[in-house]
Structures are given as C-alpha cells and as structure tokens.
Design a protein around this motif. Sequence first.
Motif, PDB file in Angstrom:
ATOM      1  N   LEU A  47      25.616  54.629  48.934  1.00 41.08           N
ATOM      2  CA  LEU A  47      25.627  53.735  47.778  1.00 41.08           C
ATOM      3  C   LEU A  47      24.192  53.544  47.300  1.00 41.08           C
ATOM      4  CD1 LEU A  47      27.986  51.011  49.309  1.00 41.08           C
ATOM      5  CD2 LEU A  47      28.656  53.040  48.016  1.00 41.08           C
ATOM      6  N   VAL A  48      23.921  53.928  46.059  1.00 41.10           N
ATOM      7  CA  VAL A  48      22.574  53.812  45.492  1.00 41.10           C
ATOM      8  C   VAL A  48      22.632  52.855  44.310  1.00 41.10           C
ATOM      9  CG1 VAL A  48      20.622  55.034  44.483  1.00 41.10           C
ATOM     10  CG2 VAL A  48      22.064  56.185  46.174  1.00 41.10           C
ATOM     11  N   SER A  49      21.893  51.759  44.390  1.00 40.38           N
ATOM     12  CA  SER A  49      21.961  50.741  43.337  1.00 40.38           C
ATOM     13  C   SER A  49      20.659  49.961  43.264  1.00 40.38           C
ATOM     14  CB  SER A  49      23.116  49.774  43.620  1.00 40.38           C
ATOM     15  OG  SER A  49      23.065  48.648  42.766  1.00 40.38           O
ATOM     16  N   PRO A  50      20.294  49.475  42.067  1.00 42.57           N
ATOM     17  CA  PRO A  50      19.124  48.598  41.966  1.00 42.57           C
ATOM     18  C   PRO A  50      19.360  47.221  42.574  1.00 42.57           C
ATOM     19  CG  PRO A  50      19.701  49.565  39.831  1.00 42.57           C
ATOM     20  CD  PRO A  50      20.854  49.788  40.749  1.00 42.57           C
ATOM     21  N   GLY A  51      20.610  46.899  42.898  1.00 37.60           N
ATOM     22  CA  GLY A  51      20.921  45.585  43.445  1.00 37.60           C
ATOM     23  C   GLY A  51      20.910  44.520  42.361  1.00 37.60           C
ATOM     24  N   GLY A  52      20.687  43.271  42.745  1.00 37.47           N
ATOM     25  CA  GLY A  52      20.642  42.180  41.771  1.00 37.47           C
ATOM     26  C   GLY A  52      21.959  42.035  41.031  1.00 37.47           C
ATOM     27  N   ILE A  53      21.909  42.060  39.704  1.00 42.50           N
ATOM     28  CA  ILE A  53      23.121  41.891  38.898  1.00 42.50           C
ATOM     29  C   ILE A  53      24.093  43.050  39.080  1.00 42.50           C
ATOM     30  CG2 ILE A  53      22.042  40.452  37.137  1.00 42.50           C
ATOM     31  CD1 ILE A  53      21.820  42.985  35.397  1.00 42.50           C
ATOM     32  N   TYR A  54      23.618  44.156  39.691  1.00 48.27           N
ATOM     33  CA  TYR A  54      24.484  45.314  39.906  1.00 48.27           C
ATOM     34  C   TYR A  54      25.156  45.295  41.280  1.00 48.27           C
ATOM     35  CZ  TYR A  54      22.096  47.146  35.801  1.00 48.27           C
ATOM     36  OH  TYR A  54      21.593  47.318  34.537  1.00 48.27           O
ATOM     37  N   ALA A  55      24.790  44.344  42.130  1.00 52.35           N
ATOM     38  CA  ALA A  55      25.369  44.275  43.472  1.00 52.35           C
ATOM     39  C   ALA A  55      26.895  44.167  43.463  1.00 52.35           C
ATOM     40  CB  ALA A  55      24.752  43.115  44.250  1.00 52.35           C
ATOM     41  N   PRO A  56      27.509  43.401  42.529  1.00 58.83           N
ATOM     42  CA  PRO A  56      28.978  43.339  42.526  1.00 58.83           C
ATOM     43  C   PRO A  56      29.656  44.691  42.302  1.00 58.83           C
ATOM     44  CG  PRO A  56      28.067  41.523  41.249  1.00 58.83           C
ATOM     45  CD  PRO A  56      26.927  42.447  41.560  1.00 58.83           C
ATOM     46  N   ILE A  57      28.936  45.638  41.704  1.00 57.31           N
ATOM     47  CA  ILE A  57      29.538  46.958  41.492  1.00 57.31           C
ATOM     48  C   ILE A  57      29.783  47.636  42.833  1.00 57.31           C
ATOM     49  CG2 ILE A  57      29.217  49.256  40.504  1.00 57.31           C
ATOM     50  CD1 ILE A  57      27.651  48.042  38.252  1.00 57.31           C
ATOM     51  N   THR A  58      28.753  47.703  43.673  1.00 63.74           N
ATOM     52  CA  THR A  58      28.925  48.357  44.973  1.00 63.74           C
ATOM     53  C   THR A  58      29.861  47.558  45.876  1.00 63.74           C
ATOM     54  OG1 THR A  58      26.837  47.324  45.675  1.00 63.74           O
ATOM     55  CG2 THR A  58      26.741  49.605  44.928  1.00 63.74           C
ATOM     56  N   ASP A  59      29.772  46.228  45.821  1.00 62.85           N
ATOM     57  CA  ASP A  59      30.656  45.399  46.651  1.00 62.85           C
ATOM     58  C   ASP A  59      32.125  45.652  46.313  1.00 62.85           C
ATOM     59  OD1 ASP A  59      28.432  44.310  47.831  1.00 62.85           O
ATOM     60  OD2 ASP A  59      28.465  42.456  46.656  1.00 62.85           O
ATOM     61  N   ASN A  60      32.439  45.688  45.028  1.00 57.21           N
ATOM     62  CA  ASN A  60      33.830  45.870  44.616  1.00 57.21           C
ATOM     63  C   ASN A  60      34.279  47.325  44.714  1.00 57.21           C
ATOM     64  OD1 ASN A  60      35.149  43.232  43.348  1.00 57.21           O
ATOM     65  ND2 ASN A  60      32.954  43.185  42.957  1.00 57.21           N
ATOM     66  N   PHE A  61      33.329  48.240  44.662  1.00 53.91           N
ATOM     67  CA  PHE A  61      33.646  49.647  44.925  1.00 53.91           C
ATOM     68  C   PHE A  61      34.124  49.810  46.367  1.00 53.91           C
ATOM     69  CE2 PHE A  61      32.048  53.795  46.499  1.00 53.91           C
ATOM     70  CZ  PHE A  61      32.817  54.647  45.709  1.00 53.91           C
ATOM     71  N   LYS A  62      33.393  49.218  47.298  1.00 56.04           N
ATOM     72  CA  LYS A  62      33.792  49.276  48.706  1.00 56.04           C
ATOM     73  C   LYS A  62      35.127  48.567  48.926  1.00 56.04           C
ATOM     74  CE  LYS A  62      30.543  48.470  51.766  1.00 56.04           C
ATOM     75  NZ  LYS A  62      29.352  47.853  52.424  1.00 56.04           N
ATOM     76  N   ALA A  63      35.303  47.421  48.254  1.00 59.92           N
ATOM     77  CA  ALA A  63      36.565  46.688  48.390  1.00 59.92           C
ATOM     78  C   ALA A  63      37.727  47.508  47.839  1.00 59.92           C
ATOM     79  CB  ALA A  63      36.469  45.347  47.661  1.00 59.92           C
ATOM     80  N   GLY A  64      37.490  48.196  46.720  1.00 65.87           N
ATOM     81  CA  GLY A  64      38.533  49.030  46.135  1.00 65.87           C
ATOM     82  C   GLY A  64      38.919  50.180  47.039  1.00 65.87           C
ATOM     83  N   LEU A  65      37.930  50.790  47.694  1.00 64.94           N
ATOM     84  CA  LEU A  65      38.231  51.863  48.643  1.00 64.94           C
ATOM     85  C   LEU A  65      38.972  51.316  49.864  1.00 64.94           C
ATOM     86  CD1 LEU A  65      35.024  54.116  48.632  1.00 64.94           C
ATOM     87  CD2 LEU A  65      37.303  54.687  47.776  1.00 64.94           C
ATOM     88  N   ALA A  66      38.575  50.117  50.303  1.00 65.19           N
ATOM     89  CA  ALA A  66      39.246  49.511  51.458  1.00 65.19           C
ATOM     90  C   ALA A  66      40.723  49.269  51.165  1.00 65.19           C
ATOM     91  CB  ALA A  66      38.557  48.206  51.836  1.00 65.19           C
ATOM     92  N   GLN A  67      41.034  48.865  49.942  1.00 60.21           N
ATOM     93  CA  GLN A  67      42.429  48.647  49.556  1.00 60.21           C
ATOM     94  C   GLN A  67      43.235  49.944  49.588  1.00 60.21           C
ATOM     95  OE1 GLN A  67      42.172  46.778  45.716  1.00 60.21           O
ATOM     96  NE2 GLN A  67      41.660  44.766  46.558  1.00 60.21           N
ATOM     97  N   ARG A  68      42.529  51.060  49.479  1.00 54.17           N
ATOM     98  CA  ARG A  68      43.189  52.368  49.517  1.00 54.17           C
ATOM     99  C   ARG A  68      43.133  52.997  50.900  1.00 54.17           C
ATOM    100  NH1 ARG A  68      41.579  51.103  44.693  1.00 54.17           N
ATOM    101  NH2 ARG A  68      42.731  51.844  42.871  1.00 54.17           N
ATOM    102  N   GLY A  69      42.700  52.212  51.873  1.00 50.86           N
ATOM    103  CA  GLY A  69      42.732  52.684  53.253  1.00 50.86           C
ATOM    104  C   GLY A  69      41.434  53.225  53.796  1.00 50.86           C
ATOM    105  N   TRP A  70      40.352  53.159  53.000  1.00 52.90           N
ATOM    106  CA  TRP A  70      39.063  53.660  53.474  1.00 52.90           C
ATOM    107  C   TRP A  70      38.270  52.490  54.049  1.00 52.90           C
ATOM    108  CZ3 TRP A  70      38.565  58.820  53.570  1.00 52.90           C
ATOM    109  CH2 TRP A  70      39.424  59.558  52.758  1.00 52.90           C
ATOM    110  N   GLN A  71      38.413  52.300  55.343  1.00 49.82           N
ATOM    111  CA  GLN A  71      37.840  51.137  56.008  1.00 49.82           C
ATOM    112  C   GLN A  71      36.433  51.433  56.516  1.00 49.82           C
ATOM    113  OE1 GLN A  71      39.364  48.213  55.971  1.00 49.82           O
ATOM    114  NE2 GLN A  71      41.166  49.091  54.953  1.00 49.82           N
TER     115      GLN A  71
END
Length: 338
Positions: A47-71
């Motif tokens: 995951l490559v991100s500037p962080g800050g206001i963009y942090a929710p993108i990576t957080d919800n990307f991981k959450a979305g993958l987790a919902q699809r079984g990628w733990q």
Amino acid sequence: MNKKIFISLLLVLAALIGYLLYLWLSDKVGAGQEISWGAENRRKIVLVSPGGIYAPITDNFKAGLAQRGWQENGNAVFLDLTYAGRGESWSNTLAGLAAQKPDLIFAVTAPAVLAVQDLLPELPVIFAAVGDPVAAGLIKDYSHSSARAAGCADWTDNLAAKRLEIAHEAFPSLRRVVVIWDAADKNSRVVASRLSGVAAALDLEFFSVPAAGQTEYLLAAAGLSAADYDLVFLLPDELTILHWPQLAQKAQEAGLPVIGYVSGQAEKYASLTYGAAAADLGRQCAPLAEKILLGEPISESPSTIPEKLYLTINLLAVKSANLTVSPAVRLRADKIFE
C-alpha cells in the motif's frame, strides 16, 4: 563441592540455557516471518499512500478486501509505505521492495502511482485518487485498462471547473482566485489553463502561480494576502498533495477561504470541497484488486469513476474568513462541519 559454588554453577547454566533458548526462538520467529511473507497461500500487497486525508482510502481498501475473504496476516500480508515525494530514499525503498516480489501494489494519487511505475514497471498497480488516469497515461480508456494499471479515478481534474463554479455561487462577492501549482506537473498546467477560461466566463480574476519545487511552493503560500487575492483554489499535484495543509493554514491566517478537491480537506482548513470521498474510493477499488489476486490479467479489468460526489462545507473555516455561504449552496451540501 561447596554448596555456594554448586548453586552459582546452576544459575550460570540456567542463564546459558535461557539465552540459547532466546536465540532459538528469535531465529524461529524471524524464519516464520519470512515464510509467512513468501508463503504460497499468502498474497503480498503493498500500500503506497501520502497518508493524511488519503489514509481512509487504504483503510477502506483493506476492509473491502477483508469482506471478500482476504484477511490480514491470514491469506494476505500488507506492507504500508508512505509516499513523501521522489528522492534517493524512495528509490532505495522500492529497490528493496522489488526483491520481495509483491503480488500487487495499491497506490494512492497520481504522483505515487507514476513514481512506483517508473521504478517497478513490471508489477501490477491498482490506483486510487487519480484525477484523470487517461491524461496521466495510466490507462487507454476506462473500459480498457493497460497491462500495468487499473483503478478508481476521483475525477478531480474533470471537476475543477465545477468546483470553481460552486465556489463562485457560494461566495459571489469574491472576485480574485489564486492557484499555486506544481510547475513540474503537466496536467496541472493544463487544468490551470482551463480554469483561467472558466474564471473569465464567470467574470473572475484568475492568478496562476506555478512553483518550481517545495521551496517556491511554500514561499508562495507564505505570501498569500487578502490584499492580493480573495480565494485559494487547490489542484491535486505532487506539491499540493504533500504540502496542502501548510498552504491552507497560511491562507486561513490571511483570512482567505480555501476550495479543496476531496471531502477530507473540509475537516481541517478548506471552507468548501466538491469531489469523491476517500473512504468510497478505497472500498470501490477492493473488487478490482481481488480480480488481480485471483489471476485475472490487469488489462481485462475496467477502471471506474466515483460512485458519488460530495459537496462539503466547513462553516468554522468560512466564518474565519468573515464569509457566509449562499443559502442555495448550503441547501445542496451533503455534509456541513459546524
């Protein structure tokens, strides 16, 4: 044997056994980490991100993958990298990353995506928060991704004119608009030129200030004054992505409202934003990433546009600029911070 000597020898022996056990366990943990990162049943995702206001993108990307079984630490391993601009340290980081052979890179913002692709052209990249991926050369069109990238655009470039129109409607008394942008970003040059025409049609004065590097950018920000400008307009190029809080804070100190391009900016300094929500982009990219992880060629994965756009207003920032938002714009707002 003297009892005291015997006890001392036992204590030394116990300490030696404990130390050897520690070394053995440390070696096993280290080996386990290497095996888990490289195990066949685990996918390595960077995951490559500037962080800050963009942090929710990576957080919800991981959450979305987790919902699809990628733990995480189950069948997937994530490595977070903060993008803080190109340089020797960035090159060294990616050089070390190439040896790890990740399965997928998820990169947030166009500068981060391009910086990754320049150094790791062979790895598939899912992008998010890219204003115009076609203009950036990342994809051919939205239905036909490239052999190297697919993802979720946020349309910030295409929405620039609309943001200026909304800003004018919200604050009709403001006439002088300034944009400080990264002179190395060809796309910002195009968008700034386009905005100049929009401003003329709205009978606004438009000031385009290209900055050649961080020092010039921050100097231009420090020079913001209500005597020269009425409103500061942000474009998502590398310098703004990395330094927009400093720019927005200087604008606020000068009593100038800031118009942002992602809703998270209105949680801090921006008076008004219009665009995609970071959390939405992260969730939206998860299905694309899953297809790649399951073996689908990235070139067969269509890229997407935002599912929803949000008009967000920060009334505290508006008040600090001694302004009020027009009733019509306030009624249309999706979210208002008071």
